[in-house]
Motif scaffolding. Sequence first.
Motif, PDB file in Angstrom:
ATOM      1  N   VAL A  66      -8.181  60.912 -20.638  1.00  0.00           N
ATOM      2  CA  VAL A  66      -9.456  61.033 -19.935  1.00  0.00           C
ATOM      3  C   VAL A  66     -10.365  59.827 -20.164  1.00  0.00           C
ATOM      4  CG1 VAL A  66     -11.617  62.379 -19.838  1.00  0.00           C
ATOM      5  CG2 VAL A  66      -9.409  63.551 -19.904  1.00  0.00           C
ATOM      6  N   HIS A  67     -10.425  59.351 -21.422  1.00  0.00           N
ATOM      7  CA  HIS A  67     -11.438  58.361 -21.769  1.00  0.00           C
ATOM      8  C   HIS A  67     -10.935  56.929 -21.898  1.00  0.00           C
ATOM      9  CE1 HIS A  67     -14.266  61.582 -22.355  1.00  0.00           C
ATOM     10  NE2 HIS A  67     -13.455  62.170 -23.198  1.00  0.00           N
ATOM     11  N   ALA A  68      -9.676  56.730 -22.226  1.00  0.00           N
ATOM     12  CA  ALA A  68      -9.176  55.369 -22.433  1.00  0.00           C
ATOM     13  C   ALA A  68      -9.116  54.635 -21.108  1.00  0.00           C
ATOM     14  CB  ALA A  68      -7.808  55.392 -23.097  1.00  0.00           C
ATOM     15  N   LYS A  69      -9.527  53.393 -21.123  1.00  0.00           N
ATOM     16  CA  LYS A  69      -9.601  52.612 -19.887  1.00  0.00           C
ATOM     17  C   LYS A  69      -8.296  51.901 -19.557  1.00  0.00           C
ATOM     18  CE  LYS A  69     -13.817  53.812 -19.477  1.00  0.00           C
ATOM     19  NZ  LYS A  69     -13.964  55.166 -19.052  1.00  0.00           N
ATOM     20  N   GLY A  70      -7.344  51.889 -20.488  1.00  0.00           N
ATOM     21  CA  GLY A  70      -6.059  51.262 -20.212  1.00  0.00           C
ATOM     22  C   GLY A  70      -5.263  52.127 -19.255  1.00  0.00           C
ATOM     23  N   GLY A  71      -4.866  51.600 -18.117  1.00  0.00           N
ATOM     24  CA  GLY A  71      -4.213  52.384 -17.085  1.00  0.00           C
ATOM     25  C   GLY A  71      -2.773  52.748 -17.344  1.00  0.00           C
ATOM     26  N   ASP A  72      -2.192  52.276 -18.444  1.00  0.00           N
ATOM     27  CA  ASP A  72      -0.781  52.537 -18.700  1.00  0.00           C
ATOM     28  C   ASP A  72      -0.537  53.834 -19.447  1.00  0.00           C
ATOM     29  OD1 ASP A  72      -0.090  50.180 -17.446  1.00  0.00           O
ATOM     30  OD2 ASP A  72      -0.128  49.018 -19.299  1.00  0.00           O
ATOM     31  N   GLY A  73      -1.577  54.558 -19.807  1.00  0.00           N
ATOM     32  CA  GLY A  73      -1.396  55.789 -20.551  1.00  0.00           C
ATOM     33  C   GLY A  73      -1.431  55.535 -22.038  1.00  0.00           C
ATOM     34  N   ALA A  74      -0.687  56.340 -22.768  1.00  0.00           N
ATOM     35  CA  ALA A  74      -0.737  56.292 -24.222  1.00  0.00           C
ATOM     36  C   ALA A  74       0.667  56.439 -24.794  1.00  0.00           C
ATOM     37  CB  ALA A  74      -1.641  57.408 -24.740  1.00  0.00           C
ATOM     38  N   MET A  75       0.785  56.135 -26.075  1.00  0.00           N
ATOM     39  CA  MET A  75       2.030  56.338 -26.799  1.00  0.00           C
ATOM     40  C   MET A  75       1.742  57.208 -28.005  1.00  0.00           C
ATOM     41  SD  MET A  75       4.589  53.666 -28.687  1.00  0.00           S
ATOM     42  CE  MET A  75       3.736  53.717 -30.244  1.00  0.00           C
ATOM     43  N   LEU A  76       2.481  58.290 -28.146  1.00  0.00           N
ATOM     44  CA  LEU A  76       2.346  59.182 -29.291  1.00  0.00           C
ATOM     45  C   LEU A  76       3.424  58.830 -30.305  1.00  0.00           C
ATOM     46  CD1 LEU A  76       1.763  62.957 -29.241  1.00  0.00           C
ATOM     47  CD2 LEU A  76       3.618  62.046 -30.592  1.00  0.00           C
ATOM     48  N   TRP A  77       3.030  58.688 -31.550  1.00  0.00           N
ATOM     49  CA  TRP A  77       3.971  58.416 -32.629  1.00  0.00           C
ATOM     50  C   TRP A  77       3.780  59.491 -33.682  1.00  0.00           C
ATOM     51  CZ3 TRP A  77       3.564  56.969 -37.847  1.00  0.00           C
ATOM     52  CH2 TRP A  77       4.740  56.495 -38.409  1.00  0.00           C
TER      53      TRP A  77
END
Length: 145
Positions: free
Chosen positions: A52-63
Motif C-alpha cells: 500500500v505505502h511503498a513507492k517502488g512499483g516492483d512489489g516486495a520480497m519477503l525473507w
Amino acid sequence: MPSYTLICPPLDSSPHIARDFVATVLRALELDGDLIDDATLCTSEIVTNACVHAKGGDGAMLWLAVEEGRLRVAVYDGDENPPVRREVTAETWERGGGRGLHLVDALTGGRWGHGPDLPYGGHRYPHPDGKAVWFDLPVRRTTAP
C-alpha cells in the motif's frame, strides 16, 4: 538454519499469499501454533504496508529465517521512507487502517524495526532497493527435533 524467500508483487492478493507461505513453512518445520498465528498476522501487516505505502512499483520480497531460538521475517520494498506508526483514533479504527505496526509491536514485544540493508547469518542476500521492515519472534518447537 533454513531460510525461505517469496516475491510479493504489488497486488491485493500478496498479503494473503504471504500469510499462507509463512504458515506453510512454519508448519513444515513443526513450530508452535501460537507462533504461526503471530507470525502470519505480523507478516500480513508488513506485506500490506509494503503493497500500500511503498513507492517502488516492483512489489516486495519477503525473507524468512528460522535461527536458533528465533524466527525473523523481513519484507524488503522499493521505498526508502521508514514505516510510520500512526495514531489510532476512533476514525482510523472504523476504517480499519493504522493498526498494523501497533499489532506488530504488541505481538513481537517490540522486537521489530527497519533498515536499508540487513545482513543475515553473515551474508547479504540480494533484495530490492529501499528498506526492510523486520520482526523477530521466539521459536518453540511442537516436537523434539
